[in-house]
Design a protein around this motif. Structure first.
Motif, PDB file in Angstrom:
ATOM      1  N   ARG A 355       0.830  -1.220   0.000  1.00  0.00           N
ATOM      2  CA  ARG A 355       0.000   0.000   0.000  1.00  0.00           C
ATOM      3  C   ARG A 355       0.859   1.262   0.000  1.00  0.00           C
ATOM      4  NH1 ARG A 355      -4.637  -1.485   4.379  1.00  0.00           N
ATOM      5  NH2 ARG A 355      -5.780  -3.031   3.131  1.00  0.00           N
ATOM      6  N   GLN A 356       1.961   1.220   0.707  1.00  0.00           N
ATOM      7  CA  GLN A 356       2.847   2.388   0.688  1.00  0.00           C
ATOM      8  C   GLN A 356       3.415   2.600  -0.704  1.00  0.00           C
ATOM      9  OE1 GLN A 356       3.338   4.727   3.081  1.00  0.00           O
ATOM     10  NE2 GLN A 356       4.446   5.786   1.439  1.00  0.00           N
ATOM     11  N   ARG A 357       3.722   1.511  -1.405  1.00  0.00           N
ATOM     12  CA  ARG A 357       4.197   1.648  -2.785  1.00  0.00           C
ATOM     13  C   ARG A 357       3.112   2.257  -3.668  1.00  0.00           C
ATOM     14  NH1 ARG A 357       3.602   0.004  -7.554  1.00  0.00           N
ATOM     15  NH2 ARG A 357       1.893  -1.394  -6.975  1.00  0.00           N
ATOM     16  N   ILE A 358       1.860   1.843  -3.464  1.00  0.00           N
ATOM     17  CA  ILE A 358       0.762   2.389  -4.260  1.00  0.00           C
ATOM     18  C   ILE A 358       0.539   3.856  -3.921  1.00  0.00           C
ATOM     19  CG2 ILE A 358      -1.728   2.183  -4.687  1.00  0.00           C
ATOM     20  CD1 ILE A 358      -1.387  -0.859  -4.162  1.00  0.00           C
ATOM     21  N   PHE A 359       0.650   4.195  -2.655  1.00  0.00           N
ATOM     22  CA  PHE A 359       0.577   5.600  -2.221  1.00  0.00           C
ATOM     23  C   PHE A 359       1.595   6.437  -2.991  1.00  0.00           C
ATOM     24  CE2 PHE A 359       1.904   9.166   0.350  1.00  0.00           C
ATOM     25  CZ  PHE A 359       0.803   9.576   1.079  1.00  0.00           C
ATOM     26  N   THR A 360       2.843   5.965  -3.012  1.00  0.00           N
ATOM     27  CA  THR A 360       3.915   6.687  -3.692  1.00  0.00           C
ATOM     28  C   THR A 360       3.665   6.752  -5.196  1.00  0.00           C
ATOM     29  OG1 THR A 360       5.485   5.987  -1.986  1.00  0.00           O
ATOM     30  CG2 THR A 360       6.409   6.746  -4.085  1.00  0.00           C
ATOM     31  N   ALA A 361       3.145   5.675  -5.767  1.00  0.00           N
ATOM     32  CA  ALA A 361       2.867   5.665  -7.205  1.00  0.00           C
ATOM     33  C   ALA A 361       1.817   6.705  -7.571  1.00  0.00           C
ATOM     34  CB  ALA A 361       2.412   4.268  -7.641  1.00  0.00           C
ATOM     35  N   TYR A 365       2.446   9.798 -10.050  1.00  0.00           N
ATOM     36  CA  TYR A 365       1.579  10.005 -11.213  1.00  0.00           C
ATOM     37  C   TYR A 365       1.175  11.480 -11.324  1.00  0.00           C
ATOM     38  CZ  TYR A 365      -2.793  10.266 -13.815  1.00  0.00           C
ATOM     39  OH  TYR A 365      -3.784  10.655 -14.678  1.00  0.00           O
ATOM     40  N   ILE A 366       0.748  12.080 -10.216  1.00  0.00           N
ATOM     41  CA  ILE A 366       0.319  13.480 -10.253  1.00  0.00           C
ATOM     42  C   ILE A 366       1.506  14.401 -10.505  1.00  0.00           C
ATOM     43  CG2 ILE A 366      -0.718  15.349  -8.914  1.00  0.00           C
ATOM     44  CD1 ILE A 366      -2.453  13.246  -7.534  1.00  0.00           C
ATOM     45  N   LEU A 367       2.665  14.112  -9.905  1.00  0.00           N
ATOM     46  CA  LEU A 367       3.844  14.936 -10.157  1.00  0.00           C
ATOM     47  C   LEU A 367       4.267  14.845 -11.627  1.00  0.00           C
ATOM     48  CD1 LEU A 367       5.999  14.299  -6.949  1.00  0.00           C
ATOM     49  CD2 LEU A 367       4.587  16.297  -7.507  1.00  0.00           C
ATOM     50  N   GLU A 368       4.142  13.670 -12.223  1.00  0.00           N
ATOM     51  CA  GLU A 368       4.467  13.539 -13.649  1.00  0.00           C
ATOM     52  C   GLU A 368       3.459  14.309 -14.508  1.00  0.00           C
ATOM     53  OE1 GLU A 368       5.381   9.609 -15.183  1.00  0.00           O
ATOM     54  OE2 GLU A 368       5.956   8.959 -13.167  1.00  0.00           O
ATOM     55  N   LEU A 369       2.183  14.273 -14.135  1.00  0.00           N
ATOM     56  CA  LEU A 369       1.179  15.053 -14.861  1.00  0.00           C
ATOM     57  C   LEU A 369       1.516  16.536 -14.803  1.00  0.00           C
ATOM     58  CD1 LEU A 369      -1.573  15.463 -16.272  1.00  0.00           C
ATOM     59  CD2 LEU A 369      -2.625  15.430 -13.993  1.00  0.00           C
ATOM     60  N   LEU A 370       1.875  17.037 -13.632  1.00  0.00           N
ATOM     61  CA  LEU A 370       2.237  18.448 -13.496  1.00  0.00           C
ATOM     62  C   LEU A 370       3.482  18.768 -14.314  1.00  0.00           C
ATOM     63  CD1 LEU A 370       1.593  18.857  -9.666  1.00  0.00           C
ATOM     64  CD2 LEU A 370       0.278  19.910 -11.518  1.00  0.00           C
ATOM     65  N   PRO A 404      -0.416  16.020   0.790  1.00  0.00           N
ATOM     66  CA  PRO A 404      -1.390  15.382   1.678  1.00  0.00           C
ATOM     67  C   PRO A 404      -0.890  14.064   2.253  1.00  0.00           C
ATOM     68  CG  PRO A 404      -2.488  16.220  -0.278  1.00  0.00           C
ATOM     69  CD  PRO A 404      -1.017  16.375  -0.523  1.00  0.00           C
ATOM     70  N   HIS A 405      -1.196  13.848   3.505  1.00  0.00           N
ATOM     71  CA  HIS A 405      -0.790  12.606   4.169  1.00  0.00           C
ATOM     72  C   HIS A 405      -1.779  11.479   3.949  1.00  0.00           C
ATOM     73  CE1 HIS A 405      -3.778  13.954   7.104  1.00  0.00           C
ATOM     74  NE2 HIS A 405      -3.099  15.082   7.240  1.00  0.00           N
ATOM     75  N   GLN A 406      -2.913  11.787   3.312  1.00  0.00           N
ATOM     76  CA  GLN A 406      -3.952  10.782   3.133  1.00  0.00           C
ATOM     77  C   GLN A 406      -4.252  10.575   1.650  1.00  0.00           C
ATOM     78  OE1 GLN A 406      -5.960   8.861   5.557  1.00  0.00           O
ATOM     79  NE2 GLN A 406      -6.279   7.855   3.590  1.00  0.00           N
ATOM     80  N   LEU A 407      -4.095   9.345   1.173  1.00  0.00           N
ATOM     81  CA  LEU A 407      -4.542   8.980  -0.168  1.00  0.00           C
ATOM     82  C   LEU A 407      -6.062   8.889  -0.151  1.00  0.00           C
ATOM     83  CD1 LEU A 407      -3.820   7.947  -3.069  1.00  0.00           C
ATOM     84  CD2 LEU A 407      -3.735   5.645  -2.082  1.00  0.00           C
ATOM     85  N   TYR A 408      -6.706   9.385  -1.204  1.00  0.00           N
ATOM     86  CA  TYR A 408      -8.168   9.362  -1.255  1.00  0.00           C
ATOM     87  C   TYR A 408      -8.626   7.967  -1.684  1.00  0.00           C
ATOM     88  CZ  TYR A 408     -12.889  11.312  -1.803  1.00  0.00           C
ATOM     89  OH  TYR A 408     -14.228  11.593  -1.674  1.00  0.00           O
TER      90      TYR A 408
END
Length: 578
Positions: A355-361, A365-370, A404-408
């Motif tokens: 889950r931590q890996r998915i959080f980071t992914a 993803y959003i940083l790459e979009l930006l 954010p510290h929380q993944l939606y």
């Protein structure tokens, strides 16, 4: 757009002013209460009521239980919030500062009054949650504390049988026991480890006779921001190899109405600002592969070539919600926005490391979009300039580099109880004799999949929002029944689940809003307190079996909820069937 009485495009609430004394006193007290480490081996704990999950619903459950027990037992109770994270509030303090729907009274209403309305900064929300907990002397918070295993003890036979969670073991090796448990987490790890029945993904349309269940028509019949920056004829194939482009998940859309184990897309709700004095630049992604963004490059190229009169703007990718104070709640806003389609599929049943890996992914993803929008040649100069005016808020999420510290986690596993809330309960069968709150939101769900059409074009699939408008159905308010909180009677009798409630994929859509999580948390907290009081009353009799959450008096529960200001029933007639 929701049919609710409030959406995140509504008015901006006014921040309620607090005195310096209130902030100082209650924050110091709350921090002291929260600074309790997760127990290790040999340092076992016992609680009267234990709530797993420091979400908004978890906080409300704890406060409701404490307030309900205070007149009956004074301070002779211990209520634990076992929080897998370091922050109280879940998504409400994790970036979701623009709330759809509305509270059904009670502690949820109290929270929104204290935070100043339905729009607020993340740090403001966390302060209110800390204060709510800090005001209750019987509540202790264990931070960064995760369940590893649960011990369920089964006693008796037949109607007298009782199945109770006796204790849990934490990942740090400690043992926590409790009389009654509430799982208010998004992931429902306590529930799963207690072997309560659950499901993941989408049921087929025949499972509960839901026309919206399973795979939906492609292209979508109703608009829900699912495709608007993908265009209608953007190829998802590599022109040389014929392989799928990155970020296209499926070559075939699959049978209409068929079920699967996929869950809707997750994202982060970001807090941005255009105030240079309170701005931190967007971080660079750890790695950026231009080939990964071929689909968006094609879509933008088609948009700028064929829609010269319609400017491509940030709003084609992000919903920018103003929450006051020159701050935002950024949500997904297009066919390829902040929702990481396909990135959520493994999360519900993954272990903590995965889950931590998915959080980071998701963050990457959003940083790459930006990065794409800031640097790629195909992006219009006007959009790049618009993006340069924004940055992360320097004074938000200060211990997690302003991210954010929380993944939606919009949806993970869902409990399967003796009763399952479905599409019918939201639209037509809306009155419930065991109602514990009132909901008002649409059947809502974000994109689940991205697939090819027969002509090779790409479409998103799975978005539920917009269904009611497409069928010209005005959805009114609906009752939320106590039964959605209950595991099967044959499985566990001292657990209430206020997060991953017993609902189908479609049925969970109108229940998964934070005001409803808070209302359901309050009902769970009050019900847990009723069980505790009933246990104390039956103790002198000795032979009486422990009270079960399934046997809580609905009349007593509803009475206490009404006394605490909760609206428990709606009146309007349901709409006609399409």
């Amino acid at each position: 757009m929701s049919q609710s009485r409030h959406t995140c495009r509504g008015h901006v609430g006014i921040w309620m002013l607090w005195t310096v004394y209130q902030i100082f006193f209650f924050r110091i007290f709350a921090i002291a209460q929260h600074d309790v480490p997760c127990p290790t081996a040999g340092n076992d704990l016992h609680a009267t009521i234990a709530i797993y999950g420091g979400t908004a619903g978890g906080v409300v459950a704890a406060v409701a239980a404490a307030r309900t027990l205070r007149p009956a037992k004074g301070s002779n109770t211990t209520i634990l919030i076992i929080n897998p994270t370091a922050h109280l509030g879940g998504m409400v303090s994790g970036g979701l500062g623009c709330t759809d729907g509305g509270p059904s009274g009670g502690i949820a209403e109290e929270f929104f009054q204290k935070v100043g309305g339905l729009r607020f900064a993340p740090s403001a929300a966390e302060r209110v949650f800390d204060d709510l907990v800090g005001n209750e002397t019987t509540i202790t918070v264990l931070s960064t504390c995760m369940v590893d295993a649960a011990k369920v003890v089964r006693t008796g036979e037949g109607p007298q049988a009782n199945h109770a969670i006796a204790s849990i073991t934490t990942v740090t090796g400690g043992i926590i026991s409790a009389d009654v448990w509430v799982d208010a987490s998004y992931e429902a790890d306590l529930m799963a480890r207690a072997n309560v029945s659950y499901t993941v993904g989408r049921e087929s349309n025949s499972t509960y006779n839901e026309s919206l269940a399973g795979r939906l028509p492609v292209p979508p019949l109703w608009g829900c921001a699912a495709n608007w920056n993908l265009g209608s004829n953007v190829s998802g194939l590599n022109g040389t190899t014929g392989a799928l482009l990155p970020m296209v998940q499926e070559r075939l859309p699959g049978p209409l109405g068929g079920g699967d184990t996929k869950v809707q897309a997750y994202n982060f709700r970001l807090c941005w600002t255009q105030n240079p004095q309170n701005q931190v630049p967007f971080p660079a992604p750890a790695a950026y592969d231009p080939a990964r963004w071929a689909l968006l490059r094609r879509a933008l190229s088609a948009a700028t070539t064929h829609a010269a009169t319609v400017g491509v703007r940030l709003q084609n990718f992000f919903i920018i919600n103003d929450v006051g104070g020159n701050k935002t709640d950024i949500n997904n806003g297009g066919g390829m926005g902040t929702d990481f389609v396909g990135g959520s599929w493994q999360y519900p049943t993954a272990n903590y490391t995965e889950r931590q890996r998915i959080f980071t992914a998701h963050k990457e993803y959003i940083l790459e979009l930006l990065h794409f929008l800031a640097t790629e040649d195909v992006v219009p100069a006007s959009l790049k300039q618009e993006l340069r005016t924004w940055g992360l808020c320097k004074d938000e999420f200060t211990d997690t580099d302003n991210w954010p510290h929380q993944l939606y986690v919009r949806e993970a596993i869902r409990m399967v109880g003796d009763f399952v809330f479905t599409m019918q309960d939201r639209v037509w069968n809306t009155s419930k004799t065991d109602s514990i709150a009132v909901g008002d939101y649409n059947i809502d769900g974000h994109v689940t999949d991205r697939v090819l059409l027969p002509n090779g074009a790409v479409t998103n699939e799975g978005c539920l929002s917009g269904w009611a408008r497409y069928h010209q159905i005005k959805l009114d308010r609906f009752d939320i029944p106590y039964r959605v909180l209950l595991p099967k009677r044959s499985e566990v009798n001292n657990l209430l689940v206020s997060g991953a409630v017993s609902a189908s994929h479609v049925g969970s859509g109108p229940l998964r809003l934070e005001p409803q999580y808070m209302n359901m948390g309050q009902a769970a907290g009050v019900a847990a307190a009723i069980v505790v009081m009933a246990t104390a009353a039956s103790a002198p009799q000795g032979a009486a079996p422990p009270p079960r959450v399934q046997d809580v008096s609905i009349a007593r529960l509803q009475q206490l909820l009404v006394e605490q200001g909760v609206n428990i029933h709606h009146a309007p007639a349901p709409p006609p069937r399409p």
